[in-house]
Design a protein around this motif. Structure first.
Motif, PDB file in Angstrom:
ATOM      1  N   VAL A  57      -6.183  33.924  59.382  1.00  0.00           N
ATOM      2  CA  VAL A  57      -6.058  34.283  60.796  1.00  0.00           C
ATOM      3  C   VAL A  57      -7.039  35.404  61.119  1.00  0.00           C
ATOM      4  O   VAL A  57      -7.123  36.395  60.381  1.00  0.00           O
ATOM      5  N   VAL A  77      -7.429  29.953  61.763  1.00  0.00           N
ATOM      6  CA  VAL A  77      -6.745  30.027  63.051  1.00  0.00           C
ATOM      7  C   VAL A  77      -7.248  31.246  63.819  1.00  0.00           C
ATOM      8  O   VAL A  77      -7.306  32.356  63.273  1.00  0.00           O
ATOM      9  N   ALA A  83      -6.310  33.900  66.233  1.00  0.00           N
ATOM     10  CA  ALA A  83      -5.067  34.483  66.758  1.00  0.00           C
ATOM     11  C   ALA A  83      -5.050  35.974  66.461  1.00  0.00           C
ATOM     12  O   ALA A  83      -5.652  36.431  65.488  1.00  0.00           O
ATOM     13  N   ARG A 117       0.595  37.960  66.952  1.00  0.00           N
ATOM     14  CA  ARG A 117       1.136  36.662  67.383  1.00  0.00           C
ATOM     15  C   ARG A 117       0.624  35.589  66.425  1.00  0.00           C
ATOM     16  O   ARG A 117      -0.352  34.893  66.701  1.00  0.00           O
ATOM     17  N   ILE A 118       1.284  35.470  65.303  1.00  0.00           N
ATOM     18  CA  ILE A 118       0.871  34.532  64.262  1.00  0.00           C
ATOM     19  C   ILE A 118       1.469  33.161  64.570  1.00  0.00           C
ATOM     20  O   ILE A 118       2.694  33.028  64.675  1.00  0.00           O
ATOM     21  N   PRO A 119       0.645  32.135  64.726  1.00  0.00           N
ATOM     22  CA  PRO A 119       1.165  30.811  65.084  1.00  0.00           C
ATOM     23  C   PRO A 119       1.738  30.074  63.876  1.00  0.00           C
ATOM     24  O   PRO A 119       1.152  29.132  63.346  1.00  0.00           O
ATOM     25  N   ALA A 120       2.905  30.527  63.433  1.00  0.00           N
ATOM     26  CA  ALA A 120       3.570  29.920  62.277  1.00  0.00           C
ATOM     27  C   ALA A 120       5.073  30.116  62.427  1.00  0.00           C
ATOM     28  O   ALA A 120       5.517  31.112  63.007  1.00  0.00           O
ATOM     29  N   GLU A 122       5.785  41.035  63.021  1.00  0.00           N
ATOM     30  CA  GLU A 122       5.346  39.641  63.067  1.00  0.00           C
ATOM     31  C   GLU A 122       5.028  39.128  61.665  1.00  0.00           C
ATOM     32  O   GLU A 122       5.359  37.986  61.318  1.00  0.00           O
TER      33      GLU A 122
END
Length: 212
Positions: A53, A79, A81, A85-88, A117
């Protein structure tokens, strides 16, 4: 950009990653602030399934070139990001790396949000490798920004986080990460008392683990 793509991986991190892979067997690692893949690409070579990330599109493009060149697309996903705000999903990762990323937080609130997060996406028992700026970068009389416990502007002119060891341990403890038993927190570049400061940041490097 060339300097970032050619930087060697952190040797201590790689050694620990090999041990952790054998010990835990869990395959998923999150590399926060992965940049051009300095650590993410070698981790994928070791057999980890890596999610890298970063908030820099040029850095991610450079990392993607390395992934393609080494045919690691099945092991390394990149990714775009922010660290907050980690998209996982929750409890996604067996190992988290925060290598030179949390010191970029511009306030204690942003720093703490990034830690929360990270803890959200780490599984119970997950390992954490931290590489971040130390308060010892500055003389003791240097004051943090008004209202901030560990944010200073004196290094680069921009707000950045420089924690004491006690602050680092305390902040991680608030999100249920404790220091790995028997593994001391290392400090690099700290000048001897009375010596001239080099201008390089003093660095903390440590290993923690999520309780539970």
């Amino acid at each position: 950009m060339a300097g970032f793509t050619k930087s060697p991986p952190n040797a201590i991190l790689m050694q620990f990653a090999e041990q952790e892979r054998r010990r835990a067997g869990g395959p998923r690692v999150l590399d926060l602030g992965c940049g051009a893949g300095r650590n993410a690409v070698p981790l994928a070579r070791l057999g980890w399934h890596v999610v890298g990330v970063d908030l820099s599109w040029p850095m991610l493009c450079a990392a993607a070139e390395r992934v393609r060149a080494e045919s690691l697309g099945d092991r390394l996903r990149l990714v775009l990001a922010p660290m907050g705000r980690i998209p996982a999903p929750d409890d996604s990762f067996d190992f988290v790396i925060a290598h030179g990323i949390w010191n970029l937080a511009r306030s204690s609130a942003e720093f703490r949000g990034a830690l929360r997060e990270m803890a959200r996406v780490a599984r119970p028992g997950a390992a954490l490798f931290v590489f971040t700026f130390s308060r010892h970068t500055f003389p003791p009389e240097t004051e943090p920004s008004p209202g901030e416990p560990f944010v200073f502007t004196q290094f680069s002119g921009e707000p950045q986080c420089f924690l004491t060891e006690a602050q680092l341990v305390e902040e991680l403890g608030l999100v249920s990460f404790v220091q790995e038993p028997g593994v001391p927190i290392r400090e690099y570049n700290r000048p001897d008392p009375g010596a001239l400061r080099s201008g390089a940041p003093v660095i903390y490097e440590g290993i923690f683990r999520r309780e539970g």
